[in-house]
Design a protein around this motif. Structure first.
Motif, PDB file in Angstrom:
ATOM      1  N   SER A 114       0.826  -1.337   0.025  1.00  0.00           N
ATOM      2  CA  SER A 114      -0.125  -0.072   0.004  1.00  0.00           C
ATOM      3  C   SER A 114       0.968   1.174   0.047  1.00  0.00           C
ATOM      4  O   SER A 114       0.355   2.389  -0.508  1.00  0.00           O
ATOM      5  N   LYS A 115       2.055   1.239   0.512  1.00  0.00           N
ATOM      6  CA  LYS A 115       2.956   2.418   0.586  1.00  0.00           C
ATOM      7  C   LYS A 115       4.164   2.330  -0.534  1.00  0.00           C
ATOM      8  O   LYS A 115       4.270   3.327  -1.425  1.00  0.00           O
ATOM      9  N   LEU A 116       4.895   1.353  -0.426  1.00  0.00           N
ATOM     10  CA  LEU A 116       6.182   1.313  -1.101  1.00  0.00           C
ATOM     11  C   LEU A 116       5.928   1.195  -2.775  1.00  0.00           C
ATOM     12  O   LEU A 116       6.615   1.843  -3.438  1.00  0.00           O
ATOM     13  N   ILE A 117       5.043   0.071  -3.226  1.00  0.00           N
ATOM     14  CA  ILE A 117       5.032  -0.195  -4.445  1.00  0.00           C
ATOM     15  C   ILE A 117       4.531   0.919  -5.030  1.00  0.00           C
ATOM     16  O   ILE A 117       4.804   1.365  -6.233  1.00  0.00           O
ATOM     17  N   PRO A 118       3.350   1.587  -4.650  1.00  0.00           N
ATOM     18  CA  PRO A 118       2.730   2.525  -5.386  1.00  0.00           C
ATOM     19  C   PRO A 118       3.655   3.793  -5.483  1.00  0.00           C
ATOM     20  O   PRO A 118       3.861   4.234  -6.645  1.00  0.00           O
ATOM     21  N   PHE A 120       6.792   3.640  -5.718  1.00  0.00           N
ATOM     22  CA  PHE A 120       7.729   3.226  -6.664  1.00  0.00           C
ATOM     23  C   PHE A 120       7.238   3.724  -8.147  1.00  0.00           C
ATOM     24  O   PHE A 120       7.956   4.308  -8.984  1.00  0.00           O
ATOM     25  N   ALA A 121       6.035   3.194  -8.336  1.00  0.00           N
ATOM     26  CA  ALA A 121       5.327   3.488  -9.510  1.00  0.00           C
ATOM     27  C   ALA A 121       5.218   4.806  -9.843  1.00  0.00           C
ATOM     28  O   ALA A 121       5.471   5.308 -11.054  1.00  0.00           O
ATOM     29  N   LYS A 122       4.953   5.627  -8.755  1.00  0.00           N
ATOM     30  CA  LYS A 122       4.617   7.022  -9.130  1.00  0.00           C
ATOM     31  C   LYS A 122       6.050   7.623  -9.468  1.00  0.00           C
ATOM     32  O   LYS A 122       6.021   8.585 -10.628  1.00  0.00           O
ATOM     33  N   PHE A 123       7.121   7.514  -8.954  1.00  0.00           N
ATOM     34  CA  PHE A 123       8.519   8.057  -9.332  1.00  0.00           C
ATOM     35  C   PHE A 123       9.007   7.425 -10.680  1.00  0.00           C
ATOM     36  O   PHE A 123       9.453   8.228 -11.443  1.00  0.00           O
ATOM     37  N   VAL A 124       9.015   6.241 -10.501  1.00  0.00           N
ATOM     38  CA  VAL A 124       9.912   5.465 -11.656  1.00  0.00           C
ATOM     39  C   VAL A 124       9.124   5.453 -12.756  1.00  0.00           C
ATOM     40  O   VAL A 124       9.562   5.955 -13.945  1.00  0.00           O
ATOM     41  N   MET A 125       7.848   5.244 -12.677  1.00  0.00           N
ATOM     42  CA  MET A 125       7.001   4.793 -13.885  1.00  0.00           C
ATOM     43  C   MET A 125       5.987   6.028 -14.459  1.00  0.00           C
ATOM     44  O   MET A 125       5.796   6.092 -15.590  1.00  0.00           O
ATOM     45  N   ARG A 126       5.965   6.942 -13.452  1.00  0.00           N
ATOM     46  CA  ARG A 126       4.953   8.062 -13.918  1.00  0.00           C
ATOM     47  C   ARG A 126       5.819   9.516 -13.969  1.00  0.00           C
ATOM     48  O   ARG A 126       5.451  10.493 -14.492  1.00  0.00           O
ATOM     49  N   GLY A 127       7.007   9.471 -13.286  1.00  0.00           N
ATOM     50  CA  GLY A 127       7.836  10.423 -13.164  1.00  0.00           C
ATOM     51  C   GLY A 127       7.478  11.687 -12.070  1.00  0.00           C
ATOM     52  O   GLY A 127       7.992  12.822 -12.429  1.00  0.00           O
ATOM     53  N   GLU A 128       6.638  11.205 -11.154  1.00  0.00           N
ATOM     54  CA  GLU A 128       6.233  12.168 -10.153  1.00  0.00           C
ATOM     55  C   GLU A 128       7.721  12.336  -9.162  1.00  0.00           C
ATOM     56  O   GLU A 128       8.458  11.637  -8.987  1.00  0.00           O
ATOM     57  N   GLU A 129       7.336  13.319  -8.049  1.00  0.00           N
ATOM     58  CA  GLU A 129       8.291  13.518  -7.124  1.00  0.00           C
ATOM     59  C   GLU A 129       8.533  12.189  -6.240  1.00  0.00           C
ATOM     60  O   GLU A 129       7.732  11.259  -6.180  1.00  0.00           O
ATOM     61  N   TYR A 130       9.802  12.279  -5.679  1.00  0.00           N
ATOM     62  CA  TYR A 130       9.967  11.171  -4.808  1.00  0.00           C
ATOM     63  C   TYR A 130       9.517  11.080  -3.310  1.00  0.00           C
ATOM     64  O   TYR A 130       9.864  10.348  -2.533  1.00  0.00           O
ATOM     65  N   ASP A 131       8.811  12.124  -3.122  1.00  0.00           N
ATOM     66  CA  ASP A 131       8.166  12.271  -1.591  1.00  0.00           C
ATOM     67  C   ASP A 131       7.829  11.113  -0.870  1.00  0.00           C
ATOM     68  O   ASP A 131       7.924  10.726   0.135  1.00  0.00           O
ATOM     69  N   ASP A 132       6.751  10.426  -1.716  1.00  0.00           N
ATOM     70  CA  ASP A 132       6.156   9.234  -1.308  1.00  0.00           C
ATOM     71  C   ASP A 132       7.153   8.275  -1.106  1.00  0.00           C
ATOM     72  O   ASP A 132       6.571   7.295  -0.165  1.00  0.00           O
TER      73      ASP A 132
END
Length: 234
Positions: A114-118, A120-132
């Protein structure tokens, strides 16, 4: 012991979960690597209708992996397969016997999902910030036991298997700037994560990456090539 055939792909973190579990169990099994960009025509109808990895063909006659028998039982989904391995090879001690520790292991897995995998996807696959990702590392750090090497103590369990492929890939892709994020953000993230604030998390990750079961199932070059092909930069 019934035969086991594992269908996997080296780039896939979910599939590596099962490879790690089988390595920890010192299980004998056949393996077939699926090209996720060019899957065999027989794979979906004969092994996994969802056409995903990992999958296991369990039991049945001794046949080549590319010709799975209808008599074998087909099992899918990484966490289900990890627990299947744990149940099939109890001597590997991948599932705590204590019901409280078992519940804690499953809770840890829920947090990873619920925390790490989403993140990871936000940052690596969608290019969002790494805050999450930093938030996920802190949450995981806060539920690590006060004493003990692993997620629920000194016993290496299904909880540790669940997280290992993702933190390993995160290190590789960030260090090599492989992802949709802006170039430079990968190493910037690793610099922040390497700070004292996340020391307990990082010590835990180092222990995970030292396991022989991880090292013998992790193909760093396949990860680099796969992410380079996907995101077009090395």
């Amino acid at each position: 012991m019934s035969s086991i055939t594992l269908y996997t792909a080296k780039i896939c973190p979910y599939a590596q979960r099962v490879e790690i579990a089988l390595a920890e169990a010192k299980a004998k099994f056949k393996v077939y690597n699926i090209d996720l960009q060019n899957k065999p025509e027989w794979y979906a109808p004969k092994v996994n209708p969802a056409s995903k990895v990992p999958a296991i063909a369990y039991g049945g006659p001794d046949v080549p992996p590319e010709d799975p028998s209808p008599e074998s039982v087909k099992l899918t989904e990484s966490l289900i397969l990890v627990e299947f391995v744990a149940d099939t090879f109890p001597e590997a001690n991948l599932l705590p016997k204590d019901p409280v520790l078992r519940a804690q292991a499953r809770f840890f897995i829920e947090v990873v999902g619920s925390k790490l995998i989403p993140a990871f996807a936000k940052f690596v696959m969608r290019g969002e910030e790494y805050d999450d990702l930093l938030t996920a590392a802190e949450v995981i750090q806060n539920i690590l036991p006060a004493a003990g090497k692993y997620a629920v103590g000194d016993q290496y369990t299904i909880a540790d298997i669940a997280i290992t492929p993702f933190v390993a890939r995160l290190r590789v892709v960030a260090a090599n700037e492989l992802g949709k994020y802006l170039t430079g953000k990968g190493n910037e993230f690793l610099g922040v994560l390497g700070g004292e604030k996340y020391a307990k998390f990082n010590t835990y990750v180092e222990r995970l990456l030292e396991r022989q079961s991880f090292r013998e199932t992790f193909d760093v070059e396949s990860i680099k090539v796969g992410y380079t092909n996907r995101y077009g930069r090395a």
